[in-house]
Design an enzyme around this catalytic site. Structure first.
Site, PDB file in Angstrom:
ATOM      1  N   ASN A   6       0.853  -1.185   0.000  1.00 38.55           N
ATOM      2  CA  ASN A   6       0.000   0.000   0.000  1.00 38.55           C
ATOM      3  C   ASN A   6       0.898   1.248   0.000  1.00 38.55           C
ATOM      4  O   ASN A   6       1.472   1.598   1.026  1.00 38.55           O
ATOM      5  CB  ASN A   6      -0.903  -0.036   1.247  1.00 38.55           C
ATOM      6  CG  ASN A   6      -1.769   1.196   1.375  1.00 38.55           C
ATOM      7  OD1 ASN A   6      -1.875   2.004   0.444  1.00 38.55           O
ATOM      8  ND2 ASN A   6      -2.399   1.355   2.529  1.00 38.55           N
ATOM      9  N   LYS A   8      -0.042   4.266  -0.333  1.00 38.92           N
ATOM     10  CA  LYS A   8      -0.763   5.437   0.222  1.00 38.92           C
ATOM     11  C   LYS A   8      -0.567   6.656  -0.695  1.00 38.92           C
ATOM     12  O   LYS A   8      -0.547   6.508  -1.910  1.00 38.92           O
ATOM     13  CB  LYS A   8      -0.311   5.699   1.667  1.00 38.92           C
ATOM     14  CG  LYS A   8      -0.397   4.432   2.526  1.00 38.92           C
ATOM     15  CD  LYS A   8      -0.225   4.679   3.990  1.00 38.92           C
ATOM     16  CE  LYS A   8      -0.328   3.352   4.736  1.00 38.92           C
ATOM     17  NZ  LYS A   8      -0.284   3.487   6.172  1.00 38.92           N
ATOM     18  N   HIS A  91      -9.580   0.978   5.097  1.00 39.75           N
ATOM     19  CA  HIS A  91      -8.297   1.238   5.760  1.00 39.75           C
ATOM     20  C   HIS A  91      -8.519   2.208   6.922  1.00 39.75           C
ATOM     21  O   HIS A  91      -9.350   3.115   6.817  1.00 39.75           O
ATOM     22  CB  HIS A  91      -7.294   1.818   4.752  1.00 39.75           C
ATOM     23  CG  HIS A  91      -5.912   1.866   5.312  1.00 39.75           C
ATOM     24  ND1 HIS A  91      -5.513   2.853   6.176  1.00 39.75           N
ATOM     25  CD2 HIS A  91      -4.854   1.030   5.172  1.00 39.75           C
ATOM     26  CE1 HIS A  91      -4.256   2.626   6.537  1.00 39.75           C
ATOM     27  NE2 HIS A  91      -3.831   1.528   5.939  1.00 39.75           N
ATOM     28  N   GLU A  93      -6.965   4.683   7.893  1.00 49.07           N
ATOM     29  CA  GLU A  93      -6.809   6.113   7.554  1.00 49.07           C
ATOM     30  C   GLU A  93      -8.081   6.645   6.888  1.00 49.07           C
ATOM     31  O   GLU A  93      -8.435   7.815   7.063  1.00 49.07           O
ATOM     32  CB  GLU A  93      -5.566   6.301   6.661  1.00 49.07           C
ATOM     33  CG  GLU A  93      -4.297   6.205   7.491  1.00 49.07           C
ATOM     34  CD  GLU A  93      -3.096   5.605   6.792  1.00 49.07           C
ATOM     35  OE1 GLU A  93      -3.072   5.567   5.550  1.00 49.07           O
ATOM     36  OE2 GLU A  93      -2.178   5.147   7.496  1.00 49.07           O
ATOM     37  N   GLU A 159      -5.195  -4.932  10.828  1.00 52.78           N
ATOM     38  CA  GLU A 159      -4.224  -3.853  11.010  1.00 52.78           C
ATOM     39  C   GLU A 159      -4.559  -3.075  12.281  1.00 52.78           C
ATOM     40  O   GLU A 159      -5.379  -2.136  12.239  1.00 52.78           O
ATOM     41  CB  GLU A 159      -4.276  -2.891   9.823  1.00 52.78           C
ATOM     42  CG  GLU A 159      -3.975  -3.546   8.492  1.00 52.78           C
ATOM     43  CD  GLU A 159      -3.442  -2.518   7.485  1.00 52.78           C
ATOM     44  OE1 GLU A 159      -2.303  -2.675   7.054  1.00 52.78           O
ATOM     45  OE2 GLU A 159      -4.167  -1.563   7.174  1.00 52.78           O
ATOM     46  N   GLY A 165       2.449   2.387  10.941  1.00 51.53           N
ATOM     47  CA  GLY A 165       3.446   3.450  10.828  1.00 51.53           C
ATOM     48  C   GLY A 165       4.163   3.807  12.118  1.00 51.53           C
ATOM     49  O   GLY A 165       4.818   4.841  12.193  1.00 51.53           O
ATOM     50  N   SER A 201       3.434  -1.856  10.455  1.00 51.65           N
ATOM     51  CA  SER A 201       4.882  -1.835  10.712  1.00 51.65           C
ATOM     52  C   SER A 201       5.615  -3.103  10.269  1.00 51.65           C
ATOM     53  O   SER A 201       6.606  -3.493  10.883  1.00 51.65           O
ATOM     54  CB  SER A 201       5.154  -1.552  12.195  1.00 51.65           C
ATOM     55  OG  SER A 201       4.716  -0.246  12.511  1.00 51.65           O
TER      56      SER A 201
HETATM   57  P1  PGA Z   1       2.781   0.546   7.662  1.00 52.21           P
HETATM   58  O1  PGA Z   1       1.321   0.710   7.044  1.00 52.21           O
HETATM   59  O2  PGA Z   1       3.372  -0.730   7.088  1.00 52.21           O
HETATM   60  O3  PGA Z   1       3.521   1.753   7.236  1.00 52.21           O
HETATM   61  O4  PGA Z   1       2.638   0.443   9.135  1.00 52.21           O
HETATM   62  C1  PGA Z   1       0.485  -0.401   6.859  1.00 52.21           C
HETATM   63  C2  PGA Z   1      -0.848   0.047   6.318  1.00 52.21           C
HETATM   64  O5  PGA Z   1      -1.326   1.123   6.687  1.00 52.21           O
HETATM   65  O6  PGA Z   1      -1.462  -0.637   5.477  1.00 52.21           O
END
Ligand code: PGA
Length: 246
Positions: A6, A8, A91, A93, A159, A165, A201
């Site tokens: 992803n 983003k 997601h 976000e 997640e 992140g 992460s």
């Molecule tokens: P990350 O994001 O690997 O940067 O923690 C994962 C995600 O949001 O799908």
């Protein structure tokens, strides 16, 4: 085994071109399924660049209607039209920054499935819910309220919000328990056997430990998928893991 990347709201035409050049030099196995989710504006571009590689492209979201007066939105039909196989829905976000609630996520997932996209439906609890021991309850509620009909061939991505992140990840045991519970819950309510990806992460250091967890069927990677070397290191770990378990 599924590796989903992803990106983003990152990278641009130039960096995507460089990324794809490195991918073309790499020898991919057909054992590991891979999909990259670039920003919407570059899905078509990336798809053309890597058309000969065994990597799918997908959308990071899609709307719950397939056409109409929805300025700024993307129809699931458009994603199919430009060669997407998958779409990420729900997601965290999108849930937090764009106020997409369970009801809307269900509609988006249903509309994607009705247009023949495979959905990666994201669920995951906050730090607060984890600390209070409410993680399982929270995720079950998300599943109950978001799961669309005909969820066959789709994935859940577990997640935990606090892990995205941040460099923090649940223990192996916590991941295994949650994935097991998600699979059992979906089977109990729909009779469908679902694969569950872990996201939050994931990087080239912890990937081996994560893939060793028995109920993990792949990973959804954010930050560590932006550098081609890291992405390929994660991919290579997945191939090695499969060979080891054969
Ligand atoms: P990350 O994001 O690997 O940067 O923690 C994962 C995600 O949001 O799908």
């Amino acid at each position: 085994m599924f590796i989903a990347a992803n990106w983003k709201m990152n990278l641009n035409k130039k960096s995507i071109l460089n990324f794809s050049k490195q991918l073309k030099k790499f020898k991919f196995s057909n054992k590991v399924q891979t999909c990259i989710f670039p920003p919407m504006t570059y899905v078509d571009y990336l798809n053309e660049l890597i058309s000969k590689l065994p990597i799918s492209v997908g959308g990071q979201n899609c709307h719950y209607k397939s056409s109409g007066a929805f300025t700024g939105e993307v129809s699931p039909k458009f994603l199919i039209d430009i060669g997407c196989e998958y779409v990420i829905i729900g997601h965290s976000e999108r849930r937090t920054l764009n106020n997409e609630d369970n009801n809307e996520i269900k509609l988006r997932a249903q509309s994607a499935i009705d247009c023949n996209l495979k959905v990666i439906l994201c669920v995951g609890e906050s730090q607060n819910d984890r600390v209070k021991g409410l993680a399982r309850e929270f995720v079950e509620k998300q599943l109950l309220q978001c799961l669309p009909n005909n969820f066959e061939n789709c994935y859940i991505a577990y997640e935990p919000i606090w892990s995205i992140g941040t460099g923090l990840i649940p223990t192996k045991n916590e991941i295994n328990e949650m994935h097991k519970n998600i699979k059992e819950f979906i089977f109990k309510t729909t009779n469908i056997e679902t694969k569950v990806l872990y996201g939050g992460s994931v990087n080239k250091i912890n990937i081996n430990d994560i893939l060793d967890i028995s109920n993990v069927d792949g990973v959804l990677v954010g930050g560590s998928s932006l550098e081609v070397k890291d992405f390929l290191a994660i991919y290579t770990a997945a191939v090695k893991h499969l060979v080891k378990s054969e």
